[in-house]
Design a protein around this motif. Sequence first.
Motif, PDB file in Angstrom:
ATOM      1  N   SER A  65      -6.674 -19.293-152.931  1.00  0.00           N
ATOM      2  CA  SER A  65      -6.756 -19.491-154.379  1.00  0.00           C
ATOM      3  C   SER A  65      -5.415 -19.274-155.061  1.00  0.00           C
ATOM      4  O   SER A  65      -4.998 -20.067-155.917  1.00  0.00           O
ATOM      5  CB  SER A  65      -7.810 -18.548-154.976  1.00  0.00           C
ATOM      6  N   LEU A 648     -14.278 -20.370-160.943  1.00  0.00           N
ATOM      7  CA  LEU A 648     -13.431 -19.246-160.563  1.00  0.00           C
ATOM      8  C   LEU A 648     -14.333 -18.031-160.461  1.00  0.00           C
ATOM      9  O   LEU A 648     -14.959 -17.616-161.449  1.00  0.00           O
ATOM     10  CB  LEU A 648     -12.337 -19.002-161.601  1.00  0.00           C
ATOM     11  N   TYR A 678     -12.610 -21.445-156.634  1.00  0.00           N
ATOM     12  CA  TYR A 678     -11.538 -20.470-156.441  1.00  0.00           C
ATOM     13  C   TYR A 678     -12.184 -19.099-156.304  1.00  0.00           C
ATOM     14  O   TYR A 678     -13.141 -18.782-157.022  1.00  0.00           O
ATOM     15  CB  TYR A 678     -10.579 -20.433-157.635  1.00  0.00           C
ATOM     16  N   TYR A 680     -11.075 -14.884-156.072  1.00  0.00           N
ATOM     17  CA  TYR A 680     -10.003 -13.888-156.139  1.00  0.00           C
ATOM     18  C   TYR A 680     -10.626 -12.505-156.200  1.00  0.00           C
ATOM     19  O   TYR A 680     -11.576 -12.271-156.952  1.00  0.00           O
ATOM     20  CB  TYR A 680      -9.124 -14.128-157.368  1.00  0.00           C
ATOM     21  N   TYR A 706      -6.463 -21.200-164.715  1.00  0.00           N
ATOM     22  CA  TYR A 706      -7.661 -21.912-164.264  1.00  0.00           C
ATOM     23  C   TYR A 706      -8.266 -22.740-165.391  1.00  0.00           C
ATOM     24  O   TYR A 706      -8.568 -23.936-165.218  1.00  0.00           O
ATOM     25  CB  TYR A 706      -8.676 -20.899-163.724  1.00  0.00           C
TER      26      TYR A 706
END
Length: 714
Positions: A65, A648, A678, A680, A706
């Motif tokens: 990512s 995200l 994505y 994280y 993003y």
Amino acid sequence: MPRLTLPARAAFVVLLTAGAALAQTAPASAGASSPIAADADPYVWLEKVDSPEAMSWVRAENQKSLAVLEADPRFPKFNEQALAIAQSNERIPFAHQIDGKLWNFWQDAQHVRGIWRATPPADYDAGGAPAWKTVLDLDKVAATEHANWVWQGAQCEAQHENMCLVSLSDGGEDAATVREFDLRKGRFASGGFVLPKSKQSAVWENPNSLVVAREWKPGELTASGYAYVVKRLRRGQPLSAATEIFRGQPSDVQVAVSTLDDAKGHHALLIQRGVTFFESETSLVTPAGIRKLALPRKATVVELFDGQLIVKLDEDWATGGAQFSQGMLVAVDLAQAIARPDALRATVVFAPTARQAVEQVSGTKTGLVVTTLDNVRGRATVFTRSKDGAWTPTPIALPDNTAVDISDTSMHTGTAYLTLAGFLQPQSQWRVDASAQAGQLRSLPAQFDASRDEVEQFEATSTDGTKIPYFVVHPKGMALDGSHPTILYAYGGFLVSRTPQYLGTMGKLWLENGGVYVLANIRGGGEFGPAWHEAGLKTKRQIIYDDFAAVAHDLVDRRITSTRHLGIMGGSNGGLLMGVEMTEHPDLWNAVDIQVPLLDMLRFEQIAAGASWVGEYGSVANPDERAFLAKISPYANLHRDVKYPKALVWTTTKDDRVGPQHARKFAARLSEYGIPYYYYEVIEGGHGAGANLKERAHTSAIEYTYFARQLMDQ
């Protein structure tokens, strides 16, 4: 300072700010498969938070990512701007009145972990830059002890205010180590109280005695991971010598302790047995033993003033021949409560209308400060009590269309400090004197150019006809052509109200670049009192998701934005909201920012502190509730044949409240189904965006990079 009572309840409600921070019929394909059975879950191995296999997966996901998001040409500037705001010394030094001084905990580029410092009241109240004296440097302590200490606050002995219990967390976890600190000597007390790491609550009974709820024996915790045994610990005693005074049940959410004191020397030591997340039994610790108060279970003792226990009612209550309605603030005489805890009498302090709600309550030496919401706009009032027991309100004159928060009060003075902010108005601090006169002490400079923006409030109509208010922050004279990149935020749970707050980082990274921001006051929150929350509890929860989708449709109908340019953001319980909206309405958004979320609602009770939230979500042990949870659980309702927006999903390894497990498993399922996303995971930081300013700024830069990619580029 404002009092909190049930720590597990207060701790969960960490509100990711928008600056950091339904259902129409679901698509037919979204319900095509049965939910994933818990015993057949192929990603249970990701629930082992620190296992080598799980952490290897996390690092690989982070690398994928960040290789994209950090390489975006906007990211360096966003990160620089977010960090500049986070580390700016242009912040209000909010302080607490302790031992005749104003005490402030401060973090900046030179003090990443933070310093605890003090200044005289006259210097602080002059409104300029006070001359601070540093008393505790947490960076130095962490370096000396080779520890990743994160400040979790201090609680000082109320009558003398010279000794405090300082809570320090390892990397931002809820579990903390508690140490006694000598304010006047400026150091941890030699031979003082030390409570090893635990999810615990500890209060001063007197200068030489603590009352503590914690894990006394290994495994002596509720299913939610909190304490249920309370003991008295005297100075000089080892933990093993503490005397038990109260024991709840392992099936409880939590047993916690708190103290309240007033200017006339009254003292109340409370034990709250959290039977469910929203229901508790409250008892007084007295010299004659424990006295259980005959309060309704959905009621909270929030303050002690003039010998009166101030109680916020979240359900109707009949007592002493009188009837009191949910949402009211009432007073119960402490002496009478001790003498006859089973026959309480109450008087009304404040009775809200249908569009009002009590927010905060805190006492000074001379008055009871109460903040309320009036159609989601902040108000503040000082209540005084006459000799005959009548309560008289004096409104505090403050600017309109802002959020109003109590930042500090003290029973030793008549002074209260309030914080005001609006979407486009930077935070300001106001001092309120004993006569309820308010004056502004200091205000922050603007962190972004708001001259081109304005705020409007609209209403959307939900599926049951209820009007759902929402705020829109947008450029002045904006053409209604559906082209505007828009972030829609909501929380929708746990009786938490979302009010206008200065947008700070979002203003700089999003509004200045032409973006629009929307705050939706959907049900599940407390904007209009307990009934607004209860409308969406457990199997009634679909109405919360309907409300959110209704606001989105209203935005599109008004041509403020379009589905192509509409993104959504929410954290914690709001992260669950994001997951549900993504799976129920995949074609309504083009970006979904899912922050530290719950997502696996069939196993949430077995993850971190999830068992404590059965009162909000229901339980898989109840067949009807399990069926509903299976229907809305985002993890169980992802499907290969549905086109979803590229989400995200982010969380933190150290989150011991919701836990990173939900986000991990959701991302793994997206990967399995070949759905773009994505992921994280911040390695430190607890239930938030990071353990320090740099980490939090980095996470913000990732989020807005993003959103720019999803809503502005395509």
